[in-house]
Design an enzyme around this catalytic site. Structure first.
Site, PDB file in Angstrom:
ATOM      1  N   GLY A  50      62.829   0.924 -38.927  1.00 48.39           N
ATOM      2  CA  GLY A  50      62.791   1.523 -40.200  1.00 48.39           C
ATOM      3  C   GLY A  50      61.138   1.716 -40.652  1.00 48.39           C
ATOM      4  O   GLY A  50      60.520   2.180 -39.650  1.00 48.39           O
ATOM      5  N   GLU A  51      60.660   1.287 -41.767  1.00 53.10           N
ATOM      6  CA  GLU A  51      59.168   1.397 -42.022  1.00 53.10           C
ATOM      7  C   GLU A  51      58.795   0.155 -42.263  1.00 53.10           C
ATOM      8  O   GLU A  51      59.417  -0.475 -43.349  1.00 53.10           O
ATOM      9  CB  GLU A  51      59.354   2.652 -43.048  1.00 53.10           C
ATOM     10  CG  GLU A  51      57.988   3.490 -43.151  1.00 53.10           C
ATOM     11  CD  GLU A  51      56.832   2.687 -43.237  1.00 53.10           C
ATOM     12  OE1 GLU A  51      55.676   3.005 -42.523  1.00 53.10           O
ATOM     13  OE2 GLU A  51      56.611   1.902 -44.126  1.00 53.10           O
ATOM     14  N   SER A  52      58.027  -0.382 -41.517  1.00 57.63           N
ATOM     15  CA  SER A  52      57.443  -1.723 -41.574  1.00 57.63           C
ATOM     16  C   SER A  52      56.848  -2.214 -42.752  1.00 57.63           C
ATOM     17  O   SER A  52      57.033  -3.241 -43.530  1.00 57.63           O
ATOM     18  CB  SER A  52      56.627  -2.225 -40.266  1.00 57.63           C
ATOM     19  OG  SER A  52      55.401  -1.289 -40.295  1.00 57.63           O
ATOM     20  N   CYS A  82      61.336  -1.781 -33.012  1.00 59.62           N
ATOM     21  CA  CYS A  82      60.357  -0.693 -33.509  1.00 59.62           C
ATOM     22  C   CYS A  82      59.713  -1.560 -34.634  1.00 59.62           C
ATOM     23  O   CYS A  82      58.819  -2.184 -34.455  1.00 59.62           O
ATOM     24  CB  CYS A  82      61.353   0.529 -33.815  1.00 59.62           C
ATOM     25  SG  CYS A  82      60.256   1.946 -34.093  1.00 59.62           S
ATOM     26  N   ARG A 111      50.856   0.436 -34.469  1.00 56.50           N
ATOM     27  CA  ARG A 111      51.837   1.471 -34.872  1.00 56.50           C
ATOM     28  C   ARG A 111      51.889   2.829 -34.658  1.00 56.50           C
ATOM     29  O   ARG A 111      50.476   3.261 -34.587  1.00 56.50           O
ATOM     30  CB  ARG A 111      51.540   1.205 -36.529  1.00 56.50           C
ATOM     31  CG  ARG A 111      52.088  -0.117 -37.142  1.00 56.50           C
ATOM     32  CD  ARG A 111      52.028  -0.074 -38.769  1.00 56.50           C
ATOM     33  NE  ARG A 111      53.070   0.719 -39.253  1.00 56.50           N
ATOM     34  CZ  ARG A 111      52.895   1.407 -40.610  1.00 56.50           C
ATOM     35  NH1 ARG A 111      51.992   0.964 -41.192  1.00 56.50           N
ATOM     36  NH2 ARG A 111      53.906   2.190 -40.890  1.00 56.50           N
ATOM     37  N   ILE A 140      61.352   6.165 -31.864  1.00 60.95           N
ATOM     38  CA  ILE A 140      61.089   7.141 -32.979  1.00 60.95           C
ATOM     39  C   ILE A 140      59.954   6.637 -33.956  1.00 60.95           C
ATOM     40  O   ILE A 140      59.785   5.483 -34.196  1.00 60.95           O
ATOM     41  CB  ILE A 140      62.389   6.858 -33.987  1.00 60.95           C
ATOM     42  CG1 ILE A 140      63.589   7.285 -33.100  1.00 60.95           C
ATOM     43  CG2 ILE A 140      62.237   7.716 -35.167  1.00 60.95           C
ATOM     44  CD1 ILE A 140      65.053   6.875 -33.694  1.00 60.95           C
ATOM     45  N   ARG A 141      58.929   7.378 -33.726  1.00 57.09           N
ATOM     46  CA  ARG A 141      57.686   6.953 -34.577  1.00 57.09           C
ATOM     47  C   ARG A 141      57.189   5.484 -34.190  1.00 57.09           C
ATOM     48  O   ARG A 141      56.948   4.603 -34.848  1.00 57.09           O
ATOM     49  CB  ARG A 141      57.505   7.212 -35.869  1.00 57.09           C
ATOM     50  CG  ARG A 141      57.295   8.543 -36.312  1.00 57.09           C
ATOM     51  CD  ARG A 141      57.059   8.667 -38.000  1.00 57.09           C
ATOM     52  NE  ARG A 141      55.387   8.506 -38.222  1.00 57.09           N
ATOM     53  CZ  ARG A 141      55.000   7.926 -39.168  1.00 57.09           C
ATOM     54  NH1 ARG A 141      55.764   7.181 -40.132  1.00 57.09           N
ATOM     55  NH2 ARG A 141      53.926   7.840 -39.368  1.00 57.09           N
ATOM     56  N   HIS A 188      64.723   1.618 -30.058  1.00 60.71           N
ATOM     57  CA  HIS A 188      66.069   1.451 -30.879  1.00 60.71           C
ATOM     58  C   HIS A 188      67.018   1.292 -29.541  1.00 60.71           C
ATOM     59  O   HIS A 188      67.358   2.491 -29.051  1.00 60.71           O
ATOM     60  CB  HIS A 188      66.231   2.670 -31.796  1.00 60.71           C
ATOM     61  CG  HIS A 188      65.220   2.585 -32.784  1.00 60.71           C
ATOM     62  ND1 HIS A 188      65.800   2.161 -34.035  1.00 60.71           N
ATOM     63  CD2 HIS A 188      64.198   2.927 -33.177  1.00 60.71           C
ATOM     64  CE1 HIS A 188      64.856   2.601 -34.974  1.00 60.71           C
ATOM     65  NE2 HIS A 188      63.973   2.983 -34.330  1.00 60.71           N
ATOM     66  N   GLU A 190      70.141   0.515 -30.341  1.00 56.51           N
ATOM     67  CA  GLU A 190      71.377   0.633 -30.981  1.00 56.51           C
ATOM     68  C   GLU A 190      72.047   2.103 -31.056  1.00 56.51           C
ATOM     69  O   GLU A 190      72.996   1.864 -31.545  1.00 56.51           O
ATOM     70  CB  GLU A 190      71.128  -0.380 -32.328  1.00 56.51           C
ATOM     71  CG  GLU A 190      70.544   0.683 -33.607  1.00 56.51           C
ATOM     72  CD  GLU A 190      69.133   0.463 -33.462  1.00 56.51           C
ATOM     73  OE1 GLU A 190      68.471   0.217 -32.314  1.00 56.51           O
ATOM     74  OE2 GLU A 190      68.454   1.379 -34.358  1.00 56.51           O
TER      75      GLU A 190
END
Ligand code: GLN
Length: 211
Positions: A50-52, A82, A111, A140-141, A188, A190
């Protein structure tokens, strides 16, 4: 037979349902975790991507940051993917100056190391602890591990060439690692339908319960 493992998935942001499905595919019971009472019931915990910085803020809003940090210190097995890898890192680079982490892994994580959203990619990776076919992974990023301490076992690095034989700029960067009951991947697993990384995490939980 050992009893079924209950593995939480931090449910503040990210692919909660997909992680729960992957855990169930390897025979564990997956439950979303948003409260400390739920955290108390789990044998292990997945921190999804997600976004840490957002997840960090929500961990504080939901009062989960300190209880989770305490359980990690007590040896709770945690798998961070991630943004989850960023949260497990003792140190990060290229975050905002005051970005906090839960910590636990003796690594320095960079990051957004591979570039911007458009530089996201999928690739096949050889991963220690996951025998057989390479793992299909999505970045993903994504971050990578810039430095790893002596206690950290490196499980995967970016290969020298991509699937079409072209040289890869990030060759050799560490993208999966383990330190005792803590597992981290920059990618990821999943979303690519391969539950073997979750299978490895389930074995790590089993091992930590025996020791
Ligand atoms: N897919 C992800 O989890 C991306 C991580 C995100 N770029 C961060 O820095 O937190």
């Amino acid at each position: 037979m050992t009893r079924t493992l209950t593995v939480g998935v931090l449910a503040l942001q990210g692919d909660v349902r997909e992680h729960v499905a992957a855990l169930e595919a390897v025979g564990a019971r997956g439950i979303p975790v948003r409260r400390t009472t739920e955290l108390e019931t789990v044998d292990g915990l997945v921190l999804p991507g997600g976004e840490s910085t957002t997840i960090d803020k929500l961990l504080h809003v939901f009062g989960l940051a300190e209880p989770l940090r305490a359980r990690i210190k007590e040896g709770l097995p945690v798998y961070g993917s991630c943004a989850g890898m960023i949260l497990l890192a003792d140190r990060i680079t290229s975050g905002t100056a005051d970005q906090r982490t839960l910590g636990g892994m003796d690594v320095v994580v960079q990051r957004n190391a591979f570039g911007r959203q458009v530089d996201s990619f999928e690739t096949d990776l050889e991963m220690a602890g996951v025998p057989g076919e390479p793992v299909r992974t999505a970045f993903i990023r994504a971050p990578w591990i810039e430095e790893a301490g002596a206690e950290v076992e490196v499980l995967a690095r970016i290969p020298a060439t991509d699937t079409s034989g072209r040289a890869v700029a990030a060759a050799g960067k560490i993208v999966a690692a383990r330190q005792g009951p803590l597992l981290a991947t920059a990618f990821h697993p999943e979303i690519t339908g391969d539950a073997r990384v979750h299978g490895l995490f389930a074995r790590i939980i089993e091992d930590s319960r025996r020791s």
